[in-house]
Design an enzyme around this catalytic site. Structure first.
Site, mmCIF file in Angstrom:
data_model
loop_
_atom_site.group_PDB
_atom_site.id
_atom_site.type_symbol
_atom_site.label_atom_id
_atom_site.label_comp_id
_atom_site.label_asym_id
_atom_site.label_seq_id
_atom_site.Cartn_x
_atom_site.Cartn_y
_atom_site.Cartn_z
ATOM 1 C CD GLU A 33 -3.223 -0.202 0.350
ATOM 2 O OE1 GLU A 33 -2.830 1.001 -0.308
ATOM 3 O OE2 GLU A 33 -4.473 -0.609 0.290
ATOM 4 N NE ARG A 116 -4.418 -1.874 9.290
ATOM 5 C CZ ARG A 116 -4.593 -1.269 8.222
ATOM 6 N NH1 ARG A 116 -3.952 -0.394 7.714
ATOM 7 N NH2 ARG A 116 -4.969 -2.181 7.277
ATOM 8 C CG ASN A 118 -6.156 2.232 5.133
ATOM 9 O OD1 ASN A 118 -5.451 1.175 5.121
ATOM 10 N ND2 ASN A 118 -7.201 2.464 4.428
ATOM 11 C CG ASN A 163 -8.395 2.330 0.789
ATOM 12 O OD1 ASN A 163 -7.228 2.664 0.838
ATOM 13 N ND2 ASN A 163 -8.997 1.459 1.090
ATOM 14 C CG ASP A 213 -7.211 -0.382 -1.818
ATOM 15 O OD1 ASP A 213 -6.628 0.322 -1.347
ATOM 16 O OD2 ASP A 213 -7.061 -1.582 -1.522
#
Length: 309
Positions: A33, A116, A118, A163, A213
């Site tokens: 990512e 967390r 992203n 995202n 995404d």
């Protein structure tokens, strides 16, 4: 988060294109990512979030170096020629490129061990949009924040998997998605600050295999979005029309970024998260990192503004 509806996009779908593609890195990422590109060094960076790794690729020679990290990290912004700002599970952290020294900058949800970091990307003004999500994708546990001049402020809470954070080249539009809800949003921004001027609207709802995404814009204002589980990139106009669909040789395509001196190639990460042995065998390039020639140009990634800069 208040969402209003945008005009419905066109329904005609383009044919899936198969274009020249090369494997940039054979090293498989559990969850590849957050790719970014440092034009001054002709160097691409991306993360394997779950394995706590930062990958560095010198594009001219093809050499790839993998750096171990003491935490999960998911997005990177260049500060200057010497330093990077990492978005990590512990907040924002400065990294010295030459020696790897790490220095905490700002906490983000420090009191919430269930989340967390992203997705993230820098607005042309230097404001860094960053996001959190539940470690197990808990419903509406994520938030998109803006980091500007040393301060972190929430923008859009209640997102399950944030995202597709990216911006129009002139900074007047911002985009983001909730992968779980399969909705891509658009919001009008102050180009001087990168902050919203209105509530977001739903630009497009994804149907079919996979979900939205990571994303990046090109020089002509198209939004290029990786379709996780769909093995492709899709390009949308600012009105939400799907105008191109390009195959990527890994099913769990995760995030693109334009690279090269002319920004005329696209680096795309992928992942094998939650794939069993049979799924991996059916997807032989799972977790690899690719370079695609899609016939359009992107633009340089802006540098982030630190406090007092």
């Amino acid at each position: 988060m208040t969402i209003t509806s945008a005009q419905a996009p066109a329904t005609t779908e383009p044919t899936l294109e198969t274009l020249p593609v090369a494997v940039l890195c054979e090293e498989r990422c559990h969850l590849g990512e957050g790719p970014s590109y440092d034009a001054a060094r002709d160097t691409a960076w991306w993360f394997d979030i779950l394995e706590k790794r930062l990958c560095e690729a010198r594009l001219a020679g093809g050499a790839v170096t993998v750096h171990s990290l003491p935490f999960m990290a998911s997005a990177l912004a260049m500060v200057d020629d010497r330093r990077q700002l990492l978005l990590t599970e512990n907040g924002l952290v400065l990294r010295d490129i030459a020696g790897g020294r790490l220095e905490p900058v700002a906490d983000i949800e420090a009191g919430n061990p269930a989340t967390r970091s992203n997705d993230g990307r820098v607005h042309p003004s230097g404001t860094f949009w960053i996001s959190t999500m539940g470690r197990h994708a808990e419903r509406e546990a994520g938030t998109i924040y803006a980091y500007r001049d040393g301060a972190v402020a929430p923008l859009f809470p209640g997102i399950t998997i944030p995202n597709a954070i990216c911006f129009s080249p002139d900074g007047t539009l911002g985009y983001f998605a909730d992968t779980k809800a399969n909705r891509l949003h658009r919001v009008r921004l102050d180009p001087a600050t990168g902050l919203p001027l209105e509530s977001p609207s739903v630009l497009r709802v994804h149907t079919g295999a996979g979900g939205f995404d990571g994303a990046v814009t090109d020089a002509e204002d198209l939004v290029w979005c990786a379709i996780w589980g769909g093995g492709r990139l899709e390009a949308y106009t600012p009105a939400g029309d799907l105008v191109r669909s390009v195959a990527v040789p890994a099913r769990q395509t995760s995030c693109p970024v334009f690279v090269g001196p002319a920004f005329d190639r696209v680096l795309v990460t992928s992942a094998f998260e939650n794939m069993d042995e049979a799924a991996r065998a059916a997807d032989p390039h799972h977790g690899k990192t690719f370079l695609l020639d899609i016939g359009v140009r992107g633009h340089a990634e802006p540098r982030v503004r630190l406090g007092g800069a």
